[in-house]
Design a protein around this motif. Structure first.
Motif, mmCIF file in Angstrom:
data_model
loop_
_atom_site.group_PDB
_atom_site.id
_atom_site.type_symbol
_atom_site.label_atom_id
_atom_site.label_comp_id
_atom_site.label_asym_id
_atom_site.label_seq_id
_atom_site.Cartn_x
_atom_site.Cartn_y
_atom_site.Cartn_z
ATOM 1 N N VAL A 139 0.843 -1.208 0.000
ATOM 2 C CA VAL A 139 0.000 0.000 0.000
ATOM 3 C C VAL A 139 0.874 1.253 0.000
ATOM 4 O O VAL A 139 0.376 2.349 -0.273
ATOM 5 C CB VAL A 139 -0.964 0.015 1.210
ATOM 6 N N ASP A 140 2.152 1.104 0.296
ATOM 7 C CA ASP A 140 3.084 2.227 0.243
ATOM 8 C C ASP A 140 3.523 2.423 -1.207
ATOM 9 O O ASP A 140 4.063 1.497 -1.833
ATOM 10 C CB ASP A 140 4.299 1.937 1.123
ATOM 11 N N PRO A 141 3.309 3.608 -1.793
ATOM 12 C CA PRO A 141 3.665 3.823 -3.200
ATOM 13 C C PRO A 141 5.135 3.556 -3.513
ATOM 14 O O PRO A 141 5.458 3.038 -4.584
ATOM 15 C CB PRO A 141 3.298 5.290 -3.438
ATOM 16 N N GLN A 142 6.029 3.921 -2.581
ATOM 17 C CA GLN A 142 7.452 3.675 -2.832
ATOM 18 C C GLN A 142 7.752 2.185 -2.944
ATOM 19 O O GLN A 142 8.477 1.743 -3.841
ATOM 20 C CB GLN A 142 8.290 4.289 -1.718
ATOM 21 N N ALA A 143 7.191 1.420 -2.019
ATOM 22 C CA ALA A 143 7.411 -0.029 -2.053
ATOM 23 C C ALA A 143 6.799 -0.636 -3.306
ATOM 24 O O ALA A 143 7.417 -1.486 -3.970
ATOM 25 C CB ALA A 143 6.818 -0.666 -0.793
ATOM 26 N N ALA A 144 5.572 -0.201 -3.644
ATOM 27 C CA ALA A 144 4.904 -0.740 -4.831
ATOM 28 C C ALA A 144 5.674 -0.387 -6.097
ATOM 29 O O ALA A 144 5.804 -1.213 -7.020
ATOM 30 C CB ALA A 144 3.476 -0.209 -4.905
ATOM 31 N N ALA A 145 6.204 0.841 -6.166
ATOM 32 C CA ALA A 145 6.965 1.260 -7.344
ATOM 33 C C ALA A 145 8.232 0.429 -7.499
ATOM 34 O O ALA A 145 8.562 -0.025 -8.607
ATOM 35 C CB ALA A 145 7.310 2.746 -7.240
ATOM 36 N N TRP A 146 8.961 0.217 -6.396
ATOM 37 C CA TRP A 146 10.182 -0.598 -6.471
ATOM 38 C C TRP A 146 9.830 -2.029 -6.896
ATOM 39 O O TRP A 146 10.532 -2.632 -7.722
ATOM 40 C CB TRP A 146 10.886 -0.629 -5.114
ATOM 41 N N PHE A 147 8.761 -2.563 -6.336
ATOM 42 C CA PHE A 147 8.362 -3.936 -6.650
ATOM 43 C C PHE A 147 8.044 -4.083 -8.135
ATOM 44 O O PHE A 147 8.505 -5.033 -8.788
ATOM 45 C CB PHE A 147 7.134 -4.307 -5.806
ATOM 46 N N LEU A 148 7.285 -3.151 -8.712
ATOM 47 C CA LEU A 148 6.922 -3.249 -10.126
ATOM 48 C C LEU A 148 8.126 -3.029 -11.030
ATOM 49 O O LEU A 148 8.277 -3.713 -12.053
ATOM 50 C CB LEU A 148 5.834 -2.225 -10.449
ATOM 51 N N GLU A 149 8.986 -2.076 -10.678
ATOM 52 C CA GLU A 149 10.176 -1.847 -11.487
ATOM 53 C C GLU A 149 11.084 -3.073 -11.489
ATOM 54 O O GLU A 149 11.609 -3.475 -12.529
ATOM 55 C CB GLU A 149 10.945 -0.632 -10.954
ATOM 56 N N THR A 150 11.259 -3.663 -10.322
ATOM 57 C CA THR A 150 12.117 -4.847 -10.212
ATOM 58 C C THR A 150 11.505 -6.029 -10.951
ATOM 59 O O THR A 150 12.211 -6.799 -11.613
ATOM 60 C CB THR A 150 12.326 -5.215 -8.729
ATOM 61 N N ALA A 151 10.176 -6.178 -10.852
ATOM 62 C CA ALA A 151 9.507 -7.302 -11.508
ATOM 63 C C ALA A 151 9.532 -7.167 -13.027
ATOM 64 O O ALA A 151 9.471 -8.181 -13.736
ATOM 65 C CB ALA A 151 8.065 -7.408 -11.019
ATOM 66 N N SER A 152 9.616 -5.941 -13.544
ATOM 67 C CA SER A 152 9.500 -5.721 -14.988
ATOM 68 C C SER A 152 10.832 -5.770 -15.721
ATOM 69 O O SER A 152 10.866 -6.015 -16.932
ATOM 70 C CB SER A 152 8.834 -4.367 -15.254
ATOM 71 N N LYS A 153 11.914 -5.513 -15.035
ATOM 72 C CA LYS A 153 13.210 -5.419 -15.720
ATOM 73 C C LYS A 153 13.921 -6.771 -15.720
ATOM 74 O O LYS A 153 13.624 -7.648 -14.896
ATOM 75 C CB LYS A 153 14.087 -4.366 -15.054
ATOM 76 N N PRO A 154 14.870 -6.971 -16.638
ATOM 77 C CA PRO A 154 15.619 -8.240 -16.676
ATOM 78 C C PRO A 154 16.379 -8.459 -15.373
ATOM 79 O O PRO A 154 16.798 -7.517 -14.703
ATOM 80 C CB PRO A 154 16.583 -8.044 -17.850
ATOM 81 N N THR A 155 16.549 -9.710 -15.010
ATOM 82 C CA THR A 155 17.264 -10.041 -13.785
ATOM 83 C C THR A 155 18.758 -9.830 -13.963
ATOM 84 O O THR A 155 19.283 -9.820 -15.091
ATOM 85 C CB THR A 155 17.016 -11.506 -13.389
ATOM 86 N N LEU A 156 19.447 -9.671 -12.838
ATOM 87 C CA LEU A 156 20.901 -9.482 -12.889
ATOM 88 C C LEU A 156 21.597 -10.744 -13.365
ATOM 89 O O LEU A 156 22.724 -10.695 -13.874
ATOM 90 C CB LEU A 156 21.423 -9.090 -11.500
ATOM 91 N N GLU A 157 20.936 -11.899 -13.179
ATOM 92 C CA GLU A 157 21.548 -13.157 -13.598
ATOM 93 C C GLU A 157 21.602 -13.273 -15.118
ATOM 94 O O GLU A 157 22.358 -14.071 -15.662
ATOM 95 C CB GLU A 157 20.773 -14.346 -13.016
#
Length: 468
Positions: A139-157
């Motif tokens: 419910v925190d916009p900062q946490a939600a934004a980080w979660f979506l950005e991380t989920a959408s971009k290629p993994t470091l692996e």
């Protein structure tokens, strides 16, 4: 008892050190095999170096495999991930806010450890589960934004799929896919609401749209998991005008239609898709066709109220070329697909959106196809459901076709053409009401869809149809 060799002594000493909690890397180094020949072994000129190197490489490979197994067993152990979850719960219980850094650790442990474990004892049960805890934090916009950005971009692996693909599309565990889809939908809602007041979060939604577009080929390969992809697509489209405009601008409609049509798609230059559907459905879910419900609703939302020529060139071209193939496929598979009226929405069936953009010939063929399905005997429940959908669509078609033309009720076909199609529907309805039944006149055929015929007759009266 045989005398102990120097190698045996080295192994025993190393195992003693390992058992006392020594450094893992140093222990592995001590267990490595040297290139010198073992005592008592014959030496063959020209082969000594190569044979000893092969032995050393083989043993080192085994040691590396064992090390990876140990690390994985620790990473996927419930004790490791449970500590992270308990830490977050303790912070919440103390009344202190959960910082972004703690949330990042929590979300990373959920995806990389819990979701990839063989068992998930704390994934969904109760308010202290992983799913409920992370959902509260989103419910925190900062946490939600980080979660979506991380989920959408290629993994470091690099060679591993992004979180969107790994958690929603390619994951083989239904419970895990449901949880991750639920979290993504929650995060989308949080960021979309915040973006309305703060345009700085708009790039996050753009990243999600690009991430969704990027996993479409994988979706076709894992088509049995299409339900969860559709839920995410529908959730994004349901966030209002801003998200809909973003999806239209980024050609999501073109990709969604391309995915729905599969081999019949006119987008030959678009991403290559796997063949979807199976003649022998798995007994797990019994499906022989993909579940397009969410995808169709998202398409209907993007088309609802959109004027002709309002899409980018790629989507506009794809839409024009898809009207006929998509319309006929919907006639055969899901005439009411895309409609959100029954769940409180306002979007029309996707088939109606295609009819609005179709010419007279297409409308005539669509009407013939639906009427032919109503004429068939329906011994199976699935066939009766299809007939019910055909009747519902024809009702909605008549309502829209008989309304005066306006900006919100614009048809490609002329009014005389629309009335011609309405005459087909009315003629069939009256024949049924007169007891003429289907083409064979079978009395059983007359009773197969009595409720649908009554519904059509009531609609004709209410609309004041001017024809018959």
């Amino acid at each position: 008892q045989s005398p102990q060799t120097p190698m045996d002594s080295s192994k025993a000493s190393s195992m003693d050190t390992l058992g006392k909690g020594g450094n893992l890397a140093a222990d592995i180094e001590r267990l490595s095999i040297s290139d010198s020949p073992a005592p008592g072994m014959p030496t063959t000129p020209g082969r000594v170096g190569s044979s000893q190197a092969e032995m050393a490489a083989g043993v080192d490979e085994i040691l590396d495999t064992n090390e990876q197994m140990i690390r994985r067993s620790l990473l996927f152990d419930d004790g490791f991930s449970g500590f992270v979850l308990d830490l977050v719960l303790q912070i919440e219980a103390s009344g202190q806010p959960v910082t972004l850094e703690v949330f990042q650790t929590c979300a990373t442990a959920l995806y990389k450890s819990v979701m990839h474990s063989e068992s998930h004892p704390r994934l969904v049960d109760g308010p202290t589960s992983w799913a409920a805890t992370v959902e509260r934090l989103l419910v925190d916009p900062q946490a939600a934004a980080w979660f979506l950005e991380t989920a959408s971009k290629p993994t470091l692996e690099g060679d591993l799929p992004c979180w969107l693909e790994g958690g929603i599309v390619s994951c083989h565990v239904e419970e895990v896919r449901q949880v991750f889809t639920r979290l993504v939908v929650t995060a989308i809602g949080t960021v979309a609401r915040a973006a309305q007041a703060d345009g700085a979060l708009l790039p996050v939604l753009e990243a999600v749209v690009e991430g969704i577009k990027g996993v479409v080929p994988s979706v076709s390969h894992h088509w049995r998991n299409l339900t969860h992809f559709g839920e995410v697509l529908q959730a994004l489209a349901a966030q209002g005008r801003g998200c809909l405009d973003l999806m239209r601008e980024r050609d999501v409609l073109a990709l969604a239609l391309h995915l729905f049509l599969g081999p019949k798609s006119p987008g030959k230059d678009m991403v290559k898709l796997s063949v979807m559907g199976a003649s022998n459905p798995w007994p797990v879910n019994g499906r022989s066709e993909p579940d397009y419900d969410g995808v169709l609703r998202a398409c209907s939302m993007m088309l609802h109220g959109a004027e002709k020529g309002s899409f980018p060139p790629m989507s506009d071209k794809m839409l024009d070329a898809s009207v006929r193939p998509a319309g006929f496929k919907l006639c055969e598979t899901d005439p009411m697909g895309g409609s959100t009226v029954l769940i409180g929405g306002v979007t029309e069936p996707l088939l109606l959106e295609m009819c609005l953009r179709g010419e007279h010939r297409m409308l005539f063929e669509v009407g013939q196809s639906l009427i032919a399905q109503l004429d068939k005997a329906a011994p199976e429940a699935s066939s009766r459901t299809r007939q019910s959908q055909c009747t519902q669509f024809l009702c909605r078609f008549l309502e829209r076709a008989l309304q005066p033309t306006s900006a919100t009720n614009a048809w490609e076909a002329s009014e005389p053409d629309r009335l011609d199609i309405c005459n087909q529907i009315v003629t069939y309805t009256l024949n049924q009401l007169r007891g003429e039944g289907g083409p064979s006149g079978d009395r059983h055929q007359q009773r197969t869809n009595v409720l649908g015929i009554k519904r059509l007759a009531q609609l004709l009266v209410l609309c004041g149809y001017p024809g018959k």
